[in-house]
Design an enzyme around this catalytic site. Sequence first.
Site, mmCIF file in Angstrom:
data_model
loop_
_atom_site.group_PDB
_atom_site.id
_atom_site.type_symbol
_atom_site.label_atom_id
_atom_site.label_comp_id
_atom_site.label_asym_id
_atom_site.label_seq_id
_atom_site.Cartn_x
_atom_site.Cartn_y
_atom_site.Cartn_z
ATOM 1 C CD GLU A 1 1.152 4.544 -0.563
ATOM 2 O OE1 GLU A 1 1.302 3.825 -1.576
ATOM 3 O OE2 GLU A 1 2.228 4.290 0.400
ATOM 4 C CD GLU B 1 6.045 -0.421 3.526
ATOM 5 O OE1 GLU B 1 7.175 -0.252 2.789
ATOM 6 O OE2 GLU B 1 5.198 -1.081 2.885
ATOM 7 N N GLY C 1 0.127 -3.726 -0.066
ATOM 8 C CA GLY C 1 0.780 -5.289 0.108
ATOM 9 C C GLY C 1 -0.156 -6.426 0.430
ATOM 10 C CE LYS D 1 6.073 -0.543 -0.780
ATOM 11 N NZ LYS D 1 4.861 -1.038 0.141
ATOM 12 C CB SER E 1 -3.299 -3.647 -3.796
ATOM 13 O OG SER E 1 -2.838 -4.444 -2.439
ATOM 14 C CG ASN F 1 7.696 2.647 -2.107
ATOM 15 O OD1 ASN F 1 8.922 2.610 -2.190
ATOM 16 N ND2 ASN F 1 6.904 2.972 -1.374
ATOM 17 C CG HIS G 1 5.602 4.221 2.541
ATOM 18 N ND1 HIS G 1 5.265 3.356 3.237
ATOM 19 C CD2 HIS G 1 5.183 4.201 1.430
ATOM 20 C CE1 HIS G 1 4.857 2.345 2.266
ATOM 21 N NE2 HIS G 1 4.562 2.890 1.097
HETATM 22 P P1 13P Z 1 1.610 -2.307 -2.642
HETATM 23 O O1 13P Z 1 1.228 -1.738 -4.267
HETATM 24 O O2 13P Z 1 2.506 -3.272 -3.140
HETATM 25 O O3 13P Z 1 0.339 -2.406 -2.204
HETATM 26 O O4 13P Z 1 2.373 -0.956 -2.210
HETATM 27 C C1 13P Z 1 1.901 0.153 -1.963
HETATM 28 C C2 13P Z 1 2.886 1.027 -1.375
HETATM 29 O O5 13P Z 1 3.137 1.043 -0.358
HETATM 30 C C3 13P Z 1 3.333 1.945 -2.168
HETATM 31 O O6 13P Z 1 4.023 3.090 -1.631
#
Ligand code: 13P
Length: 250
Positions: free
Chosen positions: A168, A98, A174, A12, A214, A10, A96
């Site tokens: 997740e 976010e 993150g 982002k 992470s 992903n 997701h």
């Molecule tokens: P990170 O791997 O940066 O923690 O992000 C995870 C994520 O949101 C994948 O969709």
Amino acid sequence: MSRKALIAANWKMYKTPAEAKAFVDAFLPLVAWHTRDEIALFPSPVLLPTVVEGCKGSNVAVGAQNIHFAEEGAFTGETSIVQLKAVGGTHTLIGHSERRQYFAETDEIVNKKLHTALKHGVVPVVCIGEVLEDREAGKTASVLKTQVTGAFAGIVPEAAKPIVIAYEPVWAIGTGKTATPEIAADAHRIIRAEVATLLGADVAAAMRILYGGSVKPDNATALIGLEEIDGALVGGASLKPDSFTAIVKY
Ligand code: 13P
């Protein structure tokens, strides 16, 4: 039952088309003979044509990070599933954290998007996960069950086969704080049990449940190597070909 793992990137809101092309050019040769797992990249909508074109004929699938539930219409700023398919995308993330956190996506919206993806033969990766307050309050199991039940409303067992779930935990995204393998496995068992309740034991046994939050080259084996975990959804560590390859080859 053995489930083929899916290792997904992903990206982002990162990368320009030139950067995306450079990634694909470097990454594809590194994973060219990798058949153990499925691999997918989820770039921003403006990068999709570049990434799809670059991955043509390879073992790497490409999908969207989000789609609208409507096939077309007056929805400024959104991307439709028809548009995604027209440029060659085959997968999509849905819900997701976010999207839930910053764009007010609810389980009801996630459910509508899931129906749209299945109708159009696009592989949906439905993202769920608890926030830190839920976990600290001992509400993880009930939150996960509510998210799964909400996302799967009206989904019948016969239609559910393509669905992938990504667990997740929001506190691990993150932050560099990965769930321990025990925490992740425990959550995955709760999710699979809920899928079994809703759609039956066979569907649940076959459904892939990815872990995200992470994931890095140095913790990938401990997580993805577990029986309960069927792959990873990777954010930060998916942005560089070397580190994402190391995760693919955990
Ligand atoms: P990170 O791997 O940066 O923690 O992000 C995870 C994520 O949101 C994948 O969709």
